[in-house]
Write a protein that holds these residues in place. Structure first.
Motif, PDB file in Angstrom:
ATOM      1  N   THR A 179     -29.954 -53.908  29.721  1.00  0.00           N
ATOM      2  CA  THR A 179     -28.997 -54.968  29.422  1.00  0.00           C
ATOM      3  C   THR A 179     -27.806 -54.909  30.362  1.00  0.00           C
ATOM      4  O   THR A 179     -27.340 -55.945  30.849  1.00  0.00           O
ATOM      5  CB  THR A 179     -28.512 -54.851  27.961  1.00  0.00           C
ATOM      6  OG1 THR A 179     -29.640 -54.959  27.104  1.00  0.00           O
ATOM      7  CG2 THR A 179     -27.494 -55.920  27.629  1.00  0.00           C
ATOM      8  N   ILE A 180     -27.333 -53.711  30.652  1.00  0.00           N
ATOM      9  CA  ILE A 180     -26.210 -53.555  31.576  1.00  0.00           C
ATOM     10  C   ILE A 180     -26.564 -54.120  32.943  1.00  0.00           C
ATOM     11  O   ILE A 180     -25.784 -54.855  33.548  1.00  0.00           O
ATOM     12  CB  ILE A 180     -25.797 -52.074  31.679  1.00  0.00           C
ATOM     13  CG1 ILE A 180     -25.132 -51.618  30.388  1.00  0.00           C
ATOM     14  CG2 ILE A 180     -24.867 -51.848  32.870  1.00  0.00           C
ATOM     15  CD1 ILE A 180     -24.904 -50.127  30.296  1.00  0.00           C
ATOM     16  N   VAL A 181     -27.743 -53.799  33.430  1.00  0.00           N
ATOM     17  CA  VAL A 181     -28.134 -54.225  34.773  1.00  0.00           C
ATOM     18  C   VAL A 181     -28.405 -55.718  34.828  1.00  0.00           C
ATOM     19  O   VAL A 181     -27.855 -56.429  35.678  1.00  0.00           O
ATOM     20  CB  VAL A 181     -29.365 -53.425  35.257  1.00  0.00           C
ATOM     21  CG1 VAL A 181     -29.925 -54.023  36.531  1.00  0.00           C
ATOM     22  CG2 VAL A 181     -29.005 -51.973  35.477  1.00  0.00           C
ATOM     23  N   PHE A 182     -29.246 -56.223  33.946  1.00  0.00           N
ATOM     24  CA  PHE A 182     -29.747 -57.585  34.084  1.00  0.00           C
ATOM     25  C   PHE A 182     -28.884 -58.656  33.420  1.00  0.00           C
ATOM     26  O   PHE A 182     -29.002 -59.831  33.757  1.00  0.00           O
ATOM     27  CB  PHE A 182     -31.180 -57.675  33.565  1.00  0.00           C
ATOM     28  CG  PHE A 182     -32.144 -56.908  34.416  1.00  0.00           C
ATOM     29  CD1 PHE A 182     -32.471 -57.358  35.681  1.00  0.00           C
ATOM     30  CD2 PHE A 182     -32.693 -55.721  33.970  1.00  0.00           C
ATOM     31  CE1 PHE A 182     -33.345 -56.655  36.481  1.00  0.00           C
ATOM     32  CE2 PHE A 182     -33.574 -55.008  34.761  1.00  0.00           C
ATOM     33  CZ  PHE A 182     -33.896 -55.477  36.022  1.00  0.00           C
ATOM     34  N   GLU A 183     -28.030 -58.282  32.476  1.00  0.00           N
ATOM     35  CA  GLU A 183     -27.212 -59.288  31.807  1.00  0.00           C
ATOM     36  C   GLU A 183     -25.731 -59.188  32.150  1.00  0.00           C
ATOM     37  O   GLU A 183     -24.990 -60.139  31.908  1.00  0.00           O
ATOM     38  CB  GLU A 183     -27.408 -59.206  30.293  1.00  0.00           C
ATOM     39  CG  GLU A 183     -28.820 -59.593  29.881  1.00  0.00           C
ATOM     40  CD  GLU A 183     -29.013 -59.613  28.383  1.00  0.00           C
ATOM     41  OE1 GLU A 183     -28.014 -59.713  27.651  1.00  0.00           O
ATOM     42  OE2 GLU A 183     -30.172 -59.537  27.949  1.00  0.00           O
ATOM     43  N   LEU A 184     -25.295 -58.066  32.689  1.00  0.00           N
ATOM     44  CA  LEU A 184     -23.881 -57.920  33.050  1.00  0.00           C
ATOM     45  C   LEU A 184     -23.682 -57.827  34.560  1.00  0.00           C
ATOM     46  O   LEU A 184     -22.965 -58.630  35.148  1.00  0.00           O
ATOM     47  CB  LEU A 184     -23.278 -56.690  32.367  1.00  0.00           C
ATOM     48  CG  LEU A 184     -23.222 -56.729  30.848  1.00  0.00           C
ATOM     49  CD1 LEU A 184     -22.727 -55.412  30.301  1.00  0.00           C
ATOM     50  CD2 LEU A 184     -22.343 -57.857  30.385  1.00  0.00           C
ATOM     51  N   ARG A 185     -24.301 -56.826  35.167  1.00  0.00           N
ATOM     52  CA  ARG A 185     -24.048 -56.581  36.586  1.00  0.00           C
ATOM     53  C   ARG A 185     -24.715 -57.589  37.511  1.00  0.00           C
ATOM     54  O   ARG A 185     -24.079 -58.085  38.447  1.00  0.00           O
ATOM     55  CB  ARG A 185     -24.514 -55.176  36.963  1.00  0.00           C
ATOM     56  CG  ARG A 185     -23.679 -54.088  36.339  1.00  0.00           C
ATOM     57  CD  ARG A 185     -24.122 -52.747  36.831  1.00  0.00           C
ATOM     58  NE  ARG A 185     -23.386 -51.681  36.167  1.00  0.00           N
ATOM     59  CZ  ARG A 185     -23.633 -50.401  36.353  1.00  0.00           C
ATOM     60  NH1 ARG A 185     -24.581 -50.032  37.189  1.00  0.00           N
ATOM     61  NH2 ARG A 185     -22.934 -49.500  35.720  1.00  0.00           N
ATOM     62  N   LEU A 186     -25.974 -57.897  37.283  1.00  0.00           N
ATOM     63  CA  LEU A 186     -26.696 -58.792  38.189  1.00  0.00           C
ATOM     64  C   LEU A 186     -26.075 -60.189  38.257  1.00  0.00           C
ATOM     65  O   LEU A 186     -25.858 -60.698  39.362  1.00  0.00           O
ATOM     66  CB  LEU A 186     -28.177 -58.860  37.820  1.00  0.00           C
ATOM     67  CG  LEU A 186     -29.052 -59.647  38.776  1.00  0.00           C
ATOM     68  CD1 LEU A 186     -29.055 -59.007  40.154  1.00  0.00           C
ATOM     69  CD2 LEU A 186     -30.464 -59.730  38.245  1.00  0.00           C
ATOM     70  N   PRO A 187     -25.755 -60.842  37.142  1.00  0.00           N
ATOM     71  CA  PRO A 187     -25.119 -62.162  37.258  1.00  0.00           C
ATOM     72  C   PRO A 187     -23.781 -62.114  37.988  1.00  0.00           C
ATOM     73  O   PRO A 187     -23.466 -63.010  38.774  1.00  0.00           O
ATOM     74  CB  PRO A 187     -24.930 -62.609  35.807  1.00  0.00           C
ATOM     75  CG  PRO A 187     -25.931 -61.832  35.034  1.00  0.00           C
ATOM     76  CD  PRO A 187     -26.062 -60.511  35.740  1.00  0.00           C
TER      77      PRO A 187
ATOM     78  N   ALA B 197     -25.628 -52.214  45.925  1.00  0.00           N
ATOM     79  CA  ALA B 197     -24.523 -51.345  45.524  1.00  0.00           C
ATOM     80  C   ALA B 197     -23.762 -51.937  44.345  1.00  0.00           C
ATOM     81  O   ALA B 197     -23.371 -51.212  43.425  1.00  0.00           O
ATOM     82  CB  ALA B 197     -23.582 -51.123  46.707  1.00  0.00           C
ATOM     83  N   GLY B 198     -23.575 -53.240  44.348  1.00  0.00           N
ATOM     84  CA  GLY B 198     -22.860 -53.884  43.255  1.00  0.00           C
ATOM     85  C   GLY B 198     -23.585 -53.786  41.927  1.00  0.00           C
ATOM     86  O   GLY B 198     -22.973 -53.696  40.874  1.00  0.00           O
ATOM     87  N   VAL B 199     -24.902 -53.776  41.975  1.00  0.00           N
ATOM     88  CA  VAL B 199     -25.685 -53.670  40.746  1.00  0.00           C
ATOM     89  C   VAL B 199     -25.800 -52.215  40.297  1.00  0.00           C
ATOM     90  O   VAL B 199     -25.774 -51.919  39.112  1.00  0.00           O
ATOM     91  CB  VAL B 199     -27.088 -54.295  40.943  1.00  0.00           C
ATOM     92  CG1 VAL B 199     -27.981 -54.010  39.757  1.00  0.00           C
ATOM     93  CG2 VAL B 199     -26.964 -55.786  41.156  1.00  0.00           C
ATOM     94  N   ALA B 200     -25.904 -51.295  41.237  1.00  0.00           N
ATOM     95  CA  ALA B 200     -26.166 -49.892  40.890  1.00  0.00           C
ATOM     96  C   ALA B 200     -24.909 -49.106  40.539  1.00  0.00           C
ATOM     97  O   ALA B 200     -24.964 -48.188  39.727  1.00  0.00           O
ATOM     98  CB  ALA B 200     -26.891 -49.206  42.042  1.00  0.00           C
TER      99      ALA B 200
ATOM    100  N   LEU C 192     -25.753 -45.225  36.283  1.00  0.00           N
ATOM    101  CA  LEU C 192     -27.177 -45.459  36.529  1.00  0.00           C
ATOM    102  C   LEU C 192     -27.516 -45.043  37.956  1.00  0.00           C
ATOM    103  O   LEU C 192     -26.772 -45.337  38.883  1.00  0.00           O
ATOM    104  CB  LEU C 192     -27.506 -46.938  36.328  1.00  0.00           C
ATOM    105  CG  LEU C 192     -27.176 -47.509  34.960  1.00  0.00           C
ATOM    106  CD1 LEU C 192     -27.416 -49.004  34.946  1.00  0.00           C
ATOM    107  CD2 LEU C 192     -28.009 -46.843  33.902  1.00  0.00           C
ATOM    108  N   ALA C 193     -28.646 -44.384  38.118  1.00  0.00           N
ATOM    109  CA  ALA C 193     -29.077 -43.949  39.432  1.00  0.00           C
ATOM    110  C   ALA C 193     -29.698 -45.116  40.197  1.00  0.00           C
ATOM    111  O   ALA C 193     -30.369 -45.972  39.607  1.00  0.00           O
ATOM    112  CB  ALA C 193     -30.081 -42.808  39.321  1.00  0.00           C
ATOM    113  N   VAL C 194     -29.481 -45.133  41.502  1.00  0.00           N
ATOM    114  CA  VAL C 194     -30.005 -46.220  42.336  1.00  0.00           C
ATOM    115  C   VAL C 194     -31.534 -46.299  42.263  1.00  0.00           C
ATOM    116  O   VAL C 194     -32.077 -47.398  42.105  1.00  0.00           O
ATOM    117  CB  VAL C 194     -29.516 -46.060  43.791  1.00  0.00           C
ATOM    118  CG1 VAL C 194     -30.143 -47.101  44.699  1.00  0.00           C
ATOM    119  CG2 VAL C 194     -28.006 -46.170  43.850  1.00  0.00           C
TER     120      VAL C 194
ATOM    121  N   LEU D  67     -33.644 -49.678  41.097  1.00  0.00           N
ATOM    122  CA  LEU D  67     -34.667 -50.287  41.946  1.00  0.00           C
ATOM    123  C   LEU D  67     -36.022 -50.321  41.241  1.00  0.00           C
ATOM    124  O   LEU D  67     -36.760 -51.299  41.346  1.00  0.00           O
ATOM    125  CB  LEU D  67     -34.766 -49.540  43.273  1.00  0.00           C
ATOM    126  CG  LEU D  67     -33.539 -49.640  44.180  1.00  0.00           C
ATOM    127  CD1 LEU D  67     -33.727 -48.774  45.419  1.00  0.00           C
ATOM    128  CD2 LEU D  67     -33.250 -51.072  44.555  1.00  0.00           C
ATOM    129  N   ALA D  68     -36.340 -49.258  40.502  1.00  0.00           N
ATOM    130  CA  ALA D  68     -37.595 -49.237  39.749  1.00  0.00           C
ATOM    131  C   ALA D  68     -37.580 -50.281  38.633  1.00  0.00           C
ATOM    132  O   ALA D  68     -38.604 -50.887  38.322  1.00  0.00           O
ATOM    133  CB  ALA D  68     -37.839 -47.851  39.168  1.00  0.00           C
TER     134      ALA D  68
END
Length: 70
Positions: free
Chosen positions: A54-62, A17-20, A26-28, A32-33
């Motif tokens: 970039t939003i998912v892997f460099e901002l939200r995920l960390p 939930a925190g990443v999506a 962005l759709a869940v 996931l894909a």
């Protein structure tokens, strides 16, 4: 008592939930894909563009991983 399985399940759902969830909309399933596309064995192409990736892997995920560690 919930136990370890419940705690781990809650943590995984909270991480997803925190990443999506966020203002980028962005759709869940797309997120996931994109995670599945990072696994070389599956051979899946990411549905996210360069900006969304970039939003998912460099901002939200960390941010979410750091929150889980703390």
């Amino acid at each position: 008592m919930v136990g370890w399985a419940g705690a781990v399940t809650f943590l995984v759902v909270a991480l997803a939930a925190g990443v999506a969830v966020g203002p980028a909309g962005l759709a869940v399933p797309e997120v996931l894909a994109a995670f599945a596309a990072k696994l070389p064995v599956l051979g899946i192409e990411s549905p996210l563009g360069a900006t969304e990736s970039t939003i998912v892997f460099e901002l939200r995920l960390p941010r979410v991983v750091l929150g889980a560690v703390v």
